[in-house]
Design a protein around this motif. Structure first.
Motif, PDB file in Angstrom:
ATOM      1  N   LEU A 342      -3.167  -4.644  -6.381  1.00 51.45           N
ATOM      2  CA  LEU A 342      -3.152  -3.146  -5.990  1.00 51.45           C
ATOM      3  C   LEU A 342      -3.695  -3.181  -4.662  1.00 51.45           C
ATOM      4  CD1 LEU A 342      -2.989  -1.373  -9.431  1.00 51.45           C
ATOM      5  CD2 LEU A 342      -1.536  -1.977  -7.585  1.00 51.45           C
ATOM      6  N   GLN A 343      -3.227  -4.187  -3.794  1.00 55.64           N
ATOM      7  CA  GLN A 343      -4.104  -3.878  -2.496  1.00 55.64           C
ATOM      8  C   GLN A 343      -2.704  -4.324  -1.461  1.00 55.64           C
ATOM      9  OE1 GLN A 343      -6.389  -7.127  -3.761  1.00 55.64           O
ATOM     10  NE2 GLN A 343      -5.035  -8.403  -2.866  1.00 55.64           N
ATOM     11  N   CYS A 344      -3.121  -4.273   0.069  1.00 48.75           N
ATOM     12  CA  CYS A 344      -2.608  -3.829   1.024  1.00 48.75           C
ATOM     13  C   CYS A 344      -2.522  -4.738   2.082  1.00 48.75           C
ATOM     14  CB  CYS A 344      -1.593  -2.357   1.315  1.00 48.75           C
ATOM     15  SG  CYS A 344      -1.042  -1.227   0.109  1.00 48.75           S
ATOM     16  N   SER A 345      -1.965  -5.354   2.965  1.00 54.73           N
ATOM     17  CA  SER A 345      -1.752  -5.312   4.484  1.00 54.73           C
ATOM     18  C   SER A 345      -2.037  -4.610   5.188  1.00 54.73           C
ATOM     19  CB  SER A 345      -0.824  -6.831   4.945  1.00 54.73           C
ATOM     20  OG  SER A 345       0.510  -6.366   5.572  1.00 54.73           O
ATOM     21  N   THR A 352       0.812   2.956   6.677  1.00 60.87           N
ATOM     22  CA  THR A 352       0.998   4.554   7.789  1.00 60.87           C
ATOM     23  C   THR A 352       1.528   5.967   6.635  1.00 60.87           C
ATOM     24  OG1 THR A 352       3.875   3.819   7.674  1.00 60.87           O
ATOM     25  CG2 THR A 352       1.705   3.326   9.665  1.00 60.87           C
ATOM     26  N   GLU A 353       2.413   6.011   5.881  1.00 60.58           N
ATOM     27  CA  GLU A 353       2.735   7.086   5.124  1.00 60.58           C
ATOM     28  C   GLU A 353       1.838   7.233   4.316  1.00 60.58           C
ATOM     29  OE1 GLU A 353       6.240   5.183   2.743  1.00 60.58           O
ATOM     30  OE2 GLU A 353       6.872   4.289   4.033  1.00 60.58           O
ATOM     31  N   HIS A 354       0.969   7.181   3.782  1.00 66.76           N
ATOM     32  CA  HIS A 354      -0.383   7.528   3.224  1.00 66.76           C
ATOM     33  C   HIS A 354      -1.422   7.114   3.333  1.00 66.76           C
ATOM     34  CE1 HIS A 354       2.117   9.458   0.140  1.00 66.76           C
ATOM     35  NE2 HIS A 354       3.386   8.770  -0.088  1.00 66.76           N
ATOM     36  N   PRO A 355      -2.023   7.189   4.741  1.00 62.86           N
ATOM     37  CA  PRO A 355      -2.863   6.849   5.097  1.00 62.86           C
ATOM     38  C   PRO A 355      -4.999   6.822   4.212  1.00 62.86           C
ATOM     39  CG  PRO A 355      -2.494   8.200   6.386  1.00 62.86           C
ATOM     40  CD  PRO A 355      -1.678   7.454   6.068  1.00 62.86           C
ATOM     41  N   GLU A 356      -4.317   8.371   3.197  1.00 62.01           N
ATOM     42  CA  GLU A 356      -5.568   8.769   2.630  1.00 62.01           C
ATOM     43  C   GLU A 356      -5.171   7.802   1.704  1.00 62.01           C
ATOM     44  OE1 GLU A 356      -1.344  10.447   0.752  1.00 62.01           O
ATOM     45  OE2 GLU A 356      -2.391  10.238   3.015  1.00 62.01           O
ATOM     46  N   TRP A 357      -5.101   6.741   1.260  1.00 60.39           N
ATOM     47  CA  TRP A 357      -5.540   6.010   0.601  1.00 60.39           C
ATOM     48  C   TRP A 357      -6.108   4.469   0.831  1.00 60.39           C
ATOM     49  CZ3 TRP A 357       0.733   5.395  -2.385  1.00 60.39           C
ATOM     50  CH2 TRP A 357       1.309   6.643  -2.458  1.00 60.39           C
ATOM     51  N   ASP A 378      -7.159  -9.417   5.927  1.00 65.32           N
ATOM     52  CA  ASP A 378      -5.781  -9.682   5.912  1.00 65.32           C
ATOM     53  C   ASP A 378      -5.440  -8.528   4.794  1.00 65.32           C
ATOM     54  OD1 ASP A 378      -6.492 -10.814   3.975  1.00 65.32           O
ATOM     55  OD2 ASP A 378      -5.154 -12.175   3.934  1.00 65.32           O
ATOM     56  N   ILE A 379      -6.528  -7.494   3.919  1.00 65.94           N
ATOM     57  CA  ILE A 379      -5.466  -6.807   3.038  1.00 65.94           C
ATOM     58  C   ILE A 379      -6.896  -5.982   3.436  1.00 65.94           C
ATOM     59  CG2 ILE A 379      -6.484  -7.038   0.529  1.00 65.94           C
ATOM     60  CD1 ILE A 379      -5.893  -9.810  -0.159  1.00 65.94           C
ATOM     61  N   TYR A 380      -5.749  -4.116   2.752  1.00 67.82           N
ATOM     62  CA  TYR A 380      -7.068  -3.641   2.926  1.00 67.82           C
ATOM     63  C   TYR A 380      -7.091  -2.884   1.301  1.00 67.82           C
ATOM     64  CZ  TYR A 380      -6.062  -2.150   7.736  1.00 67.82           C
ATOM     65  OH  TYR A 380      -6.762  -2.800   8.747  1.00 67.82           O
ATOM     66  N   PRO A 381      -7.915  -2.806   1.090  1.00 64.26           N
ATOM     67  CA  PRO A 381      -8.245  -2.232  -0.495  1.00 64.26           C
ATOM     68  C   PRO A 381      -7.672  -0.391  -0.951  1.00 64.26           C
ATOM     69  CG  PRO A 381     -10.234  -2.670   0.168  1.00 64.26           C
ATOM     70  CD  PRO A 381      -9.646  -3.108   1.536  1.00 64.26           C
ATOM     71  N   LEU A 382      -7.076  -0.289  -1.675  1.00 64.19           N
ATOM     72  CA  LEU A 382      -6.967   1.040  -2.291  1.00 64.19           C
ATOM     73  C   LEU A 382      -7.999   1.783  -2.655  1.00 64.19           C
ATOM     74  CD1 LEU A 382      -3.540   1.102  -4.225  1.00 64.19           C
ATOM     75  CD2 LEU A 382      -3.573   1.066  -1.385  1.00 64.19           C
ATOM     76  N   ASN A 383      -8.417   2.863  -2.450  1.00 65.15           N
ATOM     77  CA  ASN A 383      -9.388   4.095  -2.848  1.00 65.15           C
ATOM     78  C   ASN A 383      -9.258   4.738  -3.556  1.00 65.15           C
ATOM     79  OD1 ASN A 383     -10.903   6.201  -2.569  1.00 65.15           O
ATOM     80  ND2 ASN A 383     -11.615   5.315  -0.821  1.00 65.15           N
ATOM     81  N   PHE A 384      -9.129   4.406  -4.686  1.00 67.70           N
ATOM     82  CA  PHE A 384      -8.382   5.685  -6.175  1.00 67.70           C
ATOM     83  C   PHE A 384      -9.545   6.719  -6.021  1.00 67.70           C
ATOM     84  CE2 PHE A 384      -7.143   1.929  -6.954  1.00 67.70           C
ATOM     85  CZ  PHE A 384      -5.705   1.663  -7.521  1.00 67.70           C
ATOM     86  N   ASP A 385     -10.315   6.978  -5.132  1.00 64.32           N
ATOM     87  CA  ASP A 385     -11.003   8.600  -4.748  1.00 64.32           C
ATOM     88  C   ASP A 385     -10.209  10.123  -4.079  1.00 64.32           C
ATOM     89  OD1 ASP A 385     -12.592   8.078  -7.232  1.00 64.32           O
ATOM     90  OD2 ASP A 385     -14.282   6.323  -5.914  1.00 64.32           O
ATOM     91  N   ASN A 386      -8.784   9.232  -2.781  1.00 62.71           N
ATOM     92  CA  ASN A 386      -8.858  10.010  -2.106  1.00 62.71           C
ATOM     93  C   ASN A 386      -7.456  10.743  -3.169  1.00 62.71           C
ATOM     94  OD1 ASN A 386     -10.705   9.064  -0.401  1.00 62.71           O
ATOM     95  ND2 ASN A 386      -9.531   8.140   0.737  1.00 62.71           N
TER      96      ASN A 386
END
Length: 693
Positions: A342-345, A352-357, A378-386
């Motif tokens: 559960l992470q993203c490049s 772009t679709e959900h920068p708040e994540w 190379d990885i962006y973690p998700l922020n589960f609080d936003n």
């Protein structure tokens, strides 16, 4: 102030005092025969404990009563409708502490509950008193008058036309004879068949019950499995000898290797991420910050213009190719496990679709993953609080998409970096809607987090097994995972992973790989290896506990013919065959440590109860392993015979006939057999056991 104002003020003051006064605490009433400290239970009895179909589990409680009258207790298992599935008498396992235990065995899937029942036992009380009074000649007529009343109750409570009712009636006939000697009456009242009848159909008084505790019974794969991990892109990958350009392997080429993997007896094929890989900040070989042309990047940097977690990397193929891969795995008797990272490049559509994540830093940039001093640019973690609800619904959608394509297991990457409450909700919903789906936590983290992830629903967890190499720490860890934490966390033993190559494995050569495979395959019902294990890939990146030329960052096709020469493929196949043959090796809560005279020799016994085995007989295995990959070791093994219900013989004669499942040799063992094990030959015994008469 008017009278009405004073009255209104008085009412408000009383109301305020009432609202501030503490509420009366809800006290759980103590039952007539107290039943306290019931285990297992999770989150104060609100979360279901772990159970598996056909796997016995222990229920224990502290039970006592006032005075000297005898009592008895039973553990009871009921299904979701309240129907009794199993019940078993509880025995006092700690005399003087009144700690009782009984084992229950579920045979149906789904939600269940269990409770403890205790009752006053008038027969045991009468028998205790009668044995004293008859021998002392005290109150003889009264003793047997009481017996008549008691046995009439017992006969009435026992089903008609049963052997038990016949035994009780015959005893009652003798007890009722006026001229029979007291000793004859007492012998009839305590005959073995009478005691067996009253154990099966006891006379109960002052019946007491604990509260009911939830458990969830999973399918057997949640407990038992042999996993084999691959990077699909490496299988069939080719390098042009002239240009040096790589052509990626595909799902179709990966499918051609399934026959070999299934042939070694593995029943779960685990795929590292197969999604599109980002270009931004792509990592090069050995985690370098600069990727060279043609470097495939880390599959854990998920997402590109080709899609995200719900897409397949075009170089690997299509969903049709994936479906064919799954179909072939199923045909060969294997299930498919997928990696969930559960992470993203930076190129993932979500950015772009959900920068708040994601987390935006004060300079306006999105925070990449860090574990100082390590950085994962190379990885962006998700922020589960936003936007927790939006993230939750999207992840659930993605998982259900892969389930619809035949995936039945998920290996979750770093679940300990996400909120526990998120997992509790998600896994609870999957348990309800998709009870066959199994989640493995890749959580090499602190013990409370590992245990709590299991508590909230993860079916299995990676463990610290890879770092437990000495006898004492192996013994302690086997005891911990099999007895102390089995109700909340099922272990999966992996000697290595694509991220882990311990110093023991780096230095010990073929014997180290054999030793750790044997310990993993016999010590835990679920075990796994990373592709290439059979080739003894043990060269580490300098100053790191991971392989050099790590497959996370490059293609790594392999020549498995080497494994036929070093014997590792043969060993892996043998281990899986032995596991399939013995239910004892497919169970968790059944480890007994056998002390040894050499700290380089470890031994343990695993026993499956008759109610757990297909043929209804006891299955036992004794494992003895030389932990030294460099030298032969010998030892006396001091067998703990309690699981077999036997005691040492005074003449040191043989007690057990053991057959080594690794070479077919049979031995006669007493309570302290001698063993000698050679890391370059016979490094271990895996012994089936027959108790001698």
């Amino acid at each position: 102030m008017t009278t009405s104002q004073r009255k209104s003020s008085s009412v408000r003051n009383r109301s305020a005092r009432t609202s501030r006064s503490p509420q009366t605490p809800q006290i759980q009433p103590v039952s007539r025969i107290p039943i306290v400290e019931v285990s297992p239970q999770l989150l104060d009895g609100t979360s279901p404990v772990k159970a598996t179909i056909n796997e016995s589990f222990p229920v224990s409680a502290t039970i006592f009563r006032e005075g000297h009258d005898k009592f008895a207790a039973a553990a009871v298992l009921v299904d979701a409708t309240g129907k009794i599935i199993d019940q078993t008498p509880m025995q006092d396992t700690a005399p003087g502490l009144f700690r009782y235990e009984g084992w229950l065995t579920p045979h149906t899937l789904g939600a269940h509950r269990f409770y403890v029942e205790a009752w006053s036992d008038p027969y045991a009380t009468w028998l205790h008193n009668a044995e004293i009074k008859v021998s002392a000649g005290i109150d003889i007529p009264l003793v047997f008058a009481e017996a008549e009343v008691l046995f009439k109750k017992a006969v009435k409570a026992t089903p008609i036309r049963t052997a038990e009712r016949t035994a009780l009636r015959e005893a009652l006939t003798v007890i009722s004879k006026k001229r029979a000697l007291p000793e004859i009456k007492l012998a009839a009242a305590r005959a073995p068949e009478v005691q067996e009848a009253l154990a099966k159909y006891p006379v109960k008084e002052l019946v007491s019950r604990s509260k009911e505790y939830p458990l969830f019974v999973d399918r057997e794969r949640a407990l038992v499995g042999s996993w084999y991990e691959i990077f699909p892109r490496s299988v069939g990958a080719k390098k042009d000898p002239e240009t040096g350009k790589w052509t990626s392997g595909t799902l179709r080429t990966a499918a051609t290797d399934l026959d070999r993997i299934a042939g070694m007896g593995f029943d779960v094929i685990y795929l590292t991420p197969i999604h599109p890989i980002g270009e931004t900040n792509r990592k090069g070989r050995n985690n370098s910050l600069t990727a060279q042309p043609g470097d495939p990047g880390s599959p854990y940097a998920i997402g590109s213009a080709d899609g995200g977690h719900d897409a397949i990397d075009p170089q690997l193929g299509t969903f049709d190719d994936f479906d064919e891969f799954v179909a072939k795995a199923h045909k060969l008797g294997m299930e498919v496990a997928m990696d969930v990272a559960l992470q993203c490049s930076p190129d993932h559509p979500w950015v772009t679709e959900h920068p708040e994540w994601f987390t935006t830093r004060v300079d306006g940039t999105i925070a990449y993953a860090e574990n100082p001093p390590k950085k994962y640019q190379d990885i962006y973690p998700l922020n589960f609080d936003n936007d927790p609800e939006g993230i939750y619904q999207e992840i659930k959608r993605i998982l259900e998409l892969w389930v619809s394509h035949g995936v039945t297991l998920f290996r979750v990457d770093n679940p300990h970096t996400k909120p526990v409450a998120f997992w509790q909700r998600l896994l609870g919903e999957f348990r309800h809607n998709h009870p066959d789906i199994i989640f493995l936590a890749e959580a090499f983290t602190n013990p409370p987090m590992m245990q709590t992830l299991g508590t909230v629903g993860f079916h299995q967890s990676y463990t610290y097994f890879a770092w437990r190499n000495e006898r004492e720490e192996i013994e302690k860890y086997l005891t911990e995972v099999s007895h102390e934490s089995a109700h909340r966390m099922r272990p999966a033993f992996w000697p290595t992973t694509h991220d882990i190559l311990t110093p023991y494995m780096q230095r010990g050569g073929i014997p180290a790989f054999a030793i750790r495979a044997i310990l993993a395959a016999t010590g835990s019902p679920t075990w796994g290896i990373y592709n290439g294990y059979e080739l003894i890939e043990n060269i580490a990146r300098p100053d790191a506990e991971e392989q050099i030329d790590n497959e996370k960052y490059e293609y790594k096709p392999r020549n498995y013919a080497v494994a036929e020469h070093n014997g590792m493929s043969t060993l892996l196949k043998l281990l899986n065959s032995i596991r399939n043959k013995h239910t004892a090796l497919q169970r968790l809560r059944n480890v007994t440590i056998n002390p040894t005279s050499n700290d380089k020799i470890v031994s343990f016994t695993k026993i499956a109860r008759p109610e757990e085995t297909p043929d209804g007989t006891l299955d036992a295995v004794i494992v003895v392993v030389n932990l030294d990959p460099y030298a032969s070791r010998d030892a006396s093994v001091y067998l703990d015979l309690s699981p077999f219900g036997i005691s040492p013989r005074w003449d040191n004669g043989p007690l057990l006939q053991v057959t080594d499942e690794m070479n077919g040799q049979t031995y006669l063992w007493n309570e302290a057999p001698y063993v000698r094990l050679d890391p370059h030959g016979q490094v271990a015994h895996i012994l089936s056991v027959k108790v001698l008469p």
